[in-house]
Structure formats: C-alpha cells, structure tokens
Scaffold this active site. Sequence first.
Site, PDB file in Angstrom:
ATOM      1  N   GLU A 181      -5.716  -8.501  -0.647  1.00 24.44           N
ATOM      2  CA  GLU A 181      -6.370  -8.241   0.640  1.00 24.44           C
ATOM      3  C   GLU A 181      -7.823  -7.894   0.383  1.00 24.44           C
ATOM      4  OE1 GLU A 181      -4.897  -5.436   3.526  1.00 24.44           O
ATOM      5  OE2 GLU A 181      -2.824  -6.069   3.167  1.00 24.44           O
ATOM      6  N   GLU A 199       0.790  -1.240   0.000  1.00 24.90           N
ATOM      7  CA  GLU A 199       0.000   0.000   0.000  1.00 24.90           C
ATOM      8  C   GLU A 199       0.819   1.286   0.000  1.00 24.90           C
ATOM      9  OE1 GLU A 199      -2.993  -0.282   3.110  1.00 24.90           O
ATOM     10  OE2 GLU A 199      -4.215  -1.587   1.878  1.00 24.90           O
TER      11      GLU A 199
HETATM   12  C1  BGP Z   1      -4.600  -2.710   4.927  1.00 27.01           C
HETATM   13  C2  BGP Z   1      -3.276  -3.171   5.461  1.00 27.01           C
HETATM   14  C3  BGP Z   1      -3.333  -4.326   6.389  1.00 27.01           C
HETATM   15  C4  BGP Z   1      -4.624  -4.488   7.150  1.00 27.01           C
HETATM   16  C5  BGP Z   1      -5.874  -4.030   6.449  1.00 27.01           C
HETATM   17  C6  BGP Z   1      -7.123  -3.932   7.298  1.00 27.01           C
HETATM   18  O1  BGP Z   1      -4.553  -1.350   4.707  1.00 27.01           O
HETATM   19  O2  BGP Z   1      -2.389  -3.523   4.417  1.00 27.01           O
HETATM   20  O3  BGP Z   1      -2.150  -4.342   7.126  1.00 27.01           O
HETATM   21  O4  BGP Z   1      -4.555  -4.334   8.472  1.00 27.01           O
HETATM   22  O5  BGP Z   1      -5.683  -2.823   5.773  1.00 27.01           O
HETATM   23  O6  BGP Z   1      -7.100  -2.773   8.063  1.00 27.01           O
HETATM   24  P1  BGP Z   1      -7.427  -2.748   9.590  1.00 27.01           P
HETATM   25  O7  BGP Z   1      -6.497  -3.729  10.208  1.00 27.01           O
HETATM   26  O8  BGP Z   1      -7.173  -1.383  10.014  1.00 27.01           O
HETATM   27  O9  BGP Z   1      -8.837  -3.163   9.687  1.00 27.01           O
END
Ligand code: BGP
Length: 497
Positions: free
Chosen positions: A389, A203
């Site tokens: 993701e 990201e």
């Molecule tokens: C993305 C990241 C992850 C992850 C996900 C969910 O931006 O790459 O590391 O955590 O988001 O976000 P959160 O954990 O804040 O719900």
Amino acid sequence: MNDNENKAFPKDFLWGGATADFQYEGGFGEGGRGTNSQDFVTDGSIQRRRQITLQLKDGSRSSVNSLESFPDGAEAKMYDDEYYPSHKAVDFYHHYKEDIALMAEMGFNVYRFSICWSRIFPKGTEEKPNPEGIAFYRNVIDELHKHGMEPLITICHDEMPDYLARHYNGWENRYVIECYVRYAKALFEAYGDKVKYWLTFNELNAIHGYSKIGVHKMTPQVYYQAQHHMFLASSLTIKMGHEMMPNAKFGAMFAMSEMYPATCKPEDIMAAYLQRRENYFFIDVMARGRYPNYAAEIFERKHVTLKKEDGDDEILAKYPLDFVSFSYYRSTTVAKDNFKCMDPMGIMGGNPNPYLESAPWGWPIDPLGLRYCLNELYDRYQKPLFVVENGLGAVDKFEDGTVHDEYRMKYLADHFKAMRDAINIDHVPCFGYTMWAPIDLVSLSTGEMKKRYGFVYVDMDDKGNGTLKRYKKDSFWWMKKVIASNGADLSLEYEKK
Ligand code: BGP
C-alpha cells in the site's frame, strides 16, 4: 551518478493496486453475505470522527468513535437514517469485470484485494462456507487470470463477521482462532490452485476496537491478548497453507511510517526509539517467530499478563512469515513530550516535520522515508519485501470527463524512485508494489469519498450519491507508461494511448 540509479525494476517485478472489501466491494446483504463488524461504522471527516452506532442496555440510541470502548451492555446497531459506507462502497461487487479490465489496461500484473470473511462464513461459526461467496471470489480470480494478473489475497483486512464480535468479543476469545483457520482452509480448498500470494492480516500494528478486531472494550490487556490470538491464527494458517499449497507464499501487512526523532536531543532519540520498537513489536513476533525481549517491558508498563497455552511459542517459532509486506504513506516525528505508544500510527494526522510538505489530510510526504524503511526492514528481518500500500489521498477536481492529477503522478514518481534506489543501489530484495487504491474508494480513516487515491475516478459523493461510473484520470495513462517501462521512465510526460 551511480550507474544503477535509473535502471528499470527487476524483470519479474509485480506492479499493481490494492483494495479492501469493506471500502470497495459493497454487495451488503447480497449473495448470502453476513453482517460484518465494519457495517456499523458511519461516514465521517477529519473534524467528525467515524462512529459506530449503538443500542444501549436501556434500548436507547448512542454511538462511540470507532476506536473507543462500548458502554457496558451496549451492542452495535444500524439505524435507517445513518449512512454506512461499507454497504455499497463503490460496488466492485457488480463492477468487478470493468474494474479488472481497467487495471489490466494499465499493465497491472498483480491485484491485492481482501476477502470479506462474512461473505464466506456469514456468522463465522459455520462448518461449511457459503457457496455464493466462494463463487464470487472465484469469478474475480478467474477474471484476473484472464487478464494475466496474479491475485494477492488479504484473508482478513480490519474486519470480522459481526456474530463473532457480538457473541465472542472478537479476537479476545481464543475460539476465534479456530473459526479463522476454518475460514482460511475454505479459501485454500477453493482457490489454492489459483493463488500463490496470501496475507494473513492487514496492519496488525494499527487495528483497534470493535470494527477491526471485534472487541467491545479496548484495554491494553484485551488488545495484546487479541493480538496473541491473531499471531497464532496467522502461524497456524501458514502451517496449513504450506501443507496444502507447497508453492504458496505468506506475508502479513504492517503499517510502516518512519518515526524520526524530532531533534537530536538524546531524550527525543530515546522516545523515537521506544515508539519505533513498540511498532516493530508486531512484525518482530510474526517475522522472527518469537516475542522480542522488550515485550516484557511493554507488558510491565501496561500491566498486561498474556494468557498463553503450552505449545503457543513453538507454533509461532515454526511458522513465521515467508515475506514481509507493509503500507507506507508518510513519516512522522517523535519527541519525548509527544510520545504516545498506543496509537503509533496516528491515522488521523501525525506529528509535522518542518522539512516536509503534507498531503491534504495532513500526512507528511516523505519518499526518501520509503527507501529508509525498505533498507531497515530487510536488514532487520532478511526476508523479501513487498510494498502493498502506498498512494496519495487528494481532493480531485473532475472536469472534461477526467481529473488532471499531476500531483498524484509526482507523489508516485518520487516514491517509485525511492523504491528503485532501494532495489538497484542498496540491493534490497523488494519484489512488488501495489498502489492504494487504483479505483477511487471509501477512506478508512474518515469514511469519505472525497479523499481519493485512484487512477480511476468514481462518480460518487461522501453520502453515496452518484452514478458509480468510472472515468480514467490523467494518472491512469501515466501509470500505464511507467509500468510499460518497468519503472525505468518516471518522468511526468505521457501520452493518452
Ligand atoms: C491503510 C489501510 C487501508 C487504507 C489506507 C489509507 O491503513 O490498510 O484500508 O484505507 O490505510 O487510509 P485512508 O483510507 O484512511 O486514507
């Protein structure tokens, strides 16, 4: 109905899950791991943003939220009375065999994980890697292969050795490129014959501040200069990676969120266009291999003067990404009066959309937006795509040794359908999907445990109390069925077998 609608996914489609070391692995201070820039970030919540704890110039204690600049002369410092979730996370470090077996039981054929840079190079400046760190990930990779799973490695997921942040100001310093390339080389030497898929960064379009890019002050100048160095580090790593591992494929991961105009008012459409463009900037450089023409407008508006050296543009042009990967959780809306370019992802929320329901932490749920993104990204870059993701963070109720999480199945089923339509109807070449995150772990944005994503429940609370025992949720069995049908059967029925 289109005949292609309910067809299964392509034959060799990669199905799996994704995690990041500082949210999942733990093992702080074990196996020679050095301190990491994420190790100073406290727990938090939507109301109370995560803090980086500091020592000020005069020795007193302070903190800033994890996106803010440090006061002059302040340095990150840990305090005994604070809880820092990265230290233990959910202890994959000691549970990797059990966790990988659970993933394999669901039928995963890929697992995306990130390597902790400071486990391999504790300070980041060493000439030789830490043998214990190398051995740990070798064991993980061997365990994956034992279960017939392909590793997908994120070389750098929103973190760096603290030493590089503290003494070099992280990615603002061009020297860090050399450290990163040396680190990547150590990984390729150790695992090059075992790993085909690599992501250079996570990201890039959504990472700011000390914990993620190692900079003490966040200004547009520092931010874009740091990004330039990361672009170069990625391209140089791809060059080296292809030389050392001819079959390897390289991507980098981008945070995608469809940004719809809030209305059909031309001003809103223009605002949405500009914000999308600002988000695409990062993928444009890495996938097309050059700064887009509109970079000039961004730099002028933000008073940025990029320092480039001779040859930088050639490096970017010669070694772009092989595939484009992205995260997709939700969409957002943009109007002229809520245009805010520096934080296009609005990780803590996002603008509401009256046509969509929101997930518990406020992210609008928009499966069709995934089909839209897949089409748009392929059209724009003409490179294979990988959804690395996607998932639902929810408050799970643990009862009878499990969680009855039909809401999670529904969210995933709708997104799988959208992805299947993009592949089967729109002919978009998307070759894999890794769900965030198959085993419950610490939330990045809030540092909570109660924002749970997993197919597997982990007994731990927001302050790190619990047995760390793993329990299969209902969605575990459902996902197993979906993968067994290669995505042809997305109904919510399943059996626990
Ligand atoms: C993305 C990241 C992850 C992850 C996900 C969910 O931006 O790459 O590391 O955590 O988001 O976000 P959160 O954990 O804040 O719900």
